[in-house]
Scaffold this active site. Structure first.
Site, short mmCIF file in Angstrom:
data_model
loop_
_atom_site.label_atom_id
_atom_site.label_comp_id
_atom_site.label_asym_id
_atom_site.label_seq_id
_atom_site.Cartn_x
_atom_site.Cartn_y
_atom_site.Cartn_z
N ASP A 26 0.92 -1.10 0.06
CA ASP A 26 -0.03 0.01 -0.01
C ASP A 26 0.80 1.24 0.05
OD1 ASP A 26 -2.49 1.50 0.91
OD2 ASP A 26 -1.49 1.72 2.31
N LEU A 27 0.49 2.46 -0.40
CA LEU A 27 1.24 3.50 -0.40
C LEU A 27 1.22 4.54 0.73
CD1 LEU A 27 3.54 5.36 -2.22
CD2 LEU A 27 1.41 6.36 -3.25
N ASP A 28 0.11 5.06 0.90
CA ASP A 28 -0.26 6.08 1.99
C ASP A 28 -0.20 5.42 3.38
OD1 ASP A 28 -0.58 8.19 0.20
OD2 ASP A 28 -2.34 7.53 -0.21
N THR A 52 1.89 10.04 3.84
CA THR A 52 0.85 11.04 3.25
C THR A 52 -0.42 11.06 3.81
OG1 THR A 52 0.76 9.53 1.63
CG2 THR A 52 1.77 11.55 0.88
N LYS A 96 -9.11 5.70 5.45
CA LYS A 96 -8.02 5.23 4.87
C LYS A 96 -7.98 3.84 4.10
CE LYS A 96 -4.82 6.38 8.65
NZ LYS A 96 -4.39 5.92 9.94
N GLY A 97 -7.43 3.90 2.75
CA GLY A 97 -7.50 2.85 1.89
C GLY A 97 -8.95 2.85 1.08
N ARG A 135 -11.52 8.28 -3.00
CA ARG A 135 -11.90 9.55 -3.11
C ARG A 135 -13.26 9.75 -3.04
NH1 ARG A 135 -9.42 13.05 -7.62
NH2 ARG A 135 -7.64 11.61 -7.07
N SER A 181 -2.50 0.37 -4.21
CA SER A 181 -2.81 1.49 -3.58
C SER A 181 -4.18 2.10 -4.29
CB SER A 181 -1.76 2.73 -3.85
OG SER A 181 -2.44 3.88 -3.42
N ALA A 182 -5.02 2.63 -3.40
CA ALA A 182 -6.33 3.33 -3.69
C ALA A 182 -6.07 4.65 -4.54
CB ALA A 182 -7.24 3.26 -2.60
N SER A 183 -5.14 5.18 -4.34
CA SER A 183 -4.74 6.61 -4.89
C SER A 183 -4.61 6.57 -6.34
CB SER A 183 -3.48 7.03 -3.97
OG SER A 183 -3.33 8.57 -4.48
N ASN A 198 -3.27 9.45 -7.02
CA ASN A 198 -2.01 10.11 -7.07
C ASN A 198 -0.81 9.50 -7.07
OD1 ASN A 198 -2.90 12.89 -7.35
ND2 ASN A 198 -4.06 12.02 -5.61
N LYS A 252 -11.01 -0.91 -1.94
CA LYS A 252 -10.92 -1.75 -0.86
C LYS A 252 -11.92 -1.66 0.15
CE LYS A 252 -5.72 -0.65 -1.18
NZ LYS A 252 -4.68 0.05 -0.42
N GLU A 298 -0.28 -3.33 4.82
CA GLU A 298 -1.44 -2.41 4.69
C GLU A 298 -1.44 -1.46 5.95
OE1 GLU A 298 -3.85 -0.70 3.85
OE2 GLU A 298 -4.11 -1.20 1.79
N ASP A 299 -1.73 -0.27 5.96
CA ASP A 299 -2.13 0.37 7.13
C ASP A 299 -3.66 0.60 7.34
OD1 ASP A 299 -2.65 2.22 5.25
OD2 ASP A 299 -2.10 3.90 6.54
P1 B16 Z 1 -6.69 9.58 -4.05
P2 B16 Z 1 -3.40 4.16 -0.10
C1 B16 Z 1 -5.53 5.87 -0.29
O1 B16 Z 1 -4.27 5.22 -0.52
C2 B16 Z 1 -5.69 6.78 0.90
O2 B16 Z 1 -5.23 5.54 2.19
C3 B16 Z 1 -7.04 7.07 1.09
O3 B16 Z 1 -7.10 8.04 2.19
C4 B16 Z 1 -7.46 7.98 -0.30
O4 B16 Z 1 -8.74 8.55 -0.18
C5 B16 Z 1 -7.19 7.18 -1.34
O5 B16 Z 1 -6.01 6.46 -1.50
C6 B16 Z 1 -7.53 7.69 -2.48
O6 B16 Z 1 -6.60 8.53 -2.98
O7 B16 Z 1 -7.75 10.91 -3.73
O8 B16 Z 1 -5.09 10.27 -4.24
O9 B16 Z 1 -7.00 8.92 -5.49
O10 B16 Z 1 -3.35 3.89 1.40
O11 B16 Z 1 -4.52 2.67 -0.54
O12 B16 Z 1 -2.40 3.89 -0.75
MG MG Z 2 -2.85 3.30 3.28
#
Ligand code: B16
Ligand code: MG
Length: 215
Positions: free
Chosen positions: A8-10, A16, A44-45, A48, A113-115, A117, A144, A168-169
């Site tokens: 996982d990233l964040d 972040t 978390k995870g 958006r 990662s769900a992000s 970014n 997730k 994973e956090d």
């Molecule tokens: P974005 P991860 C997740 O990243 C974050 O934990 C979560 O808080 C965020 O809403 C999600 O990414 C979407 O991110 O808005 O940048 O697309 O923990 O899965 O690495």
């Molecule tokens: Mg995370």
């Protein structure tokens, strides 16, 4: 027998999670909704749009899809602004050392990662080249605890889930790992991440040798 590690990233690789929290808190306050760190645990995870929906539900706010897009866009602009100056100093302790060690031992490395970014962030902290495959918020619409983002990562590594550890956090991320048939390592509080096979406060001290013994 482990052949791959999916990160996982964040909150696992880079610090972040606090910027997501700040940006959501700002949005919640704009919408007049109280938003605590405990609320943040639920986000978390989570994608958006689902994160936004959590805040709207908490405040009992109903709005059009157009407004939802507008709010999500604003939150993302704040978040992107917060991370625009991010550099290697925000890599979490032990992350880079573990990636170097896994590479040395020919273990597949993927992001889960769900992000949306994730890629620019990994570029900014100069870790992108460690990853053999990147599965992120652009890879799937399923958030997730759906295991899709990790299944795509395992496929990208050409490995079955049972041969991969997911780091994973978030509670939802651990749930996703278990649903997908992965081995799991919770990064954070073991009372919160109690579904994980093992839990560590961070990646510090983890090496391929330690992981081989644990799994
Ligand atoms: P974005 P991860 C997740 O990243 C974050 O934990 C979560 O808080 C965020 O809403 C999600 O990414 C979407 O991110 O808005 O940048 O697309 O923990 O899965 O690495
Ligand atoms: Mg995370």
């Amino acid at each position: 027998m482990i052949r791959g590690c999916i990160f996982d990233l964040d909150g696992v690789i880079v610090d972040t999670a606090k910027y997501h929290y700040l940006a959501w808190k700002r949005m919640a306050s704009l919408l007049g909704v109280a938003f605590t760190e405990e609320d943040n645990e639920h986000l978390k995870g989570v994608s958006r749009m689902q994160s936004l929906q959590y805040i709207l539900n908490k405040g009992g706010i109903k709005c059009s899809d157009e407004d939802k897009q507008k709010y999500a866009k604003a939150k993302n602009e704040w978040y992107v602004d917060y991370i625009s100056t991010i550099d290697e100093t925000e890599i979490l302790p032990g992350a880079q050392e573990l990636l170097i060690d896994l590479k040395k031992n020919n273990v597949g490395i993927a992001l889960g990662s769900a992000s949306k970014n994730a890629k620019p962030l990994l570029k900014n902290i100069h870790l992108i080249d460690f990853f053999d495959f990147i599965s992120d918020g652009n890879s799937t619409e399923k958030s997730k605890p759906d295991p899709d983002v990790f299944l795509i990562a395992a496929k990208g590594l050409n490995l079955q889930p049972a041969y991969c550890i997911v780091f994973e956090d978030s509670v939802k991320g651990i749930e996703a790992a278990l649903k997908g048939g992965f081995r799991s390592m919770g990064i954070g509080d073991k009372n919160v991440l109690n579904g994980a096979e093992h839990t560590m406060p961070g990646l510090s001290g983890l090496s391929w040798e330690v992981l081989e013994k644990l799994y």
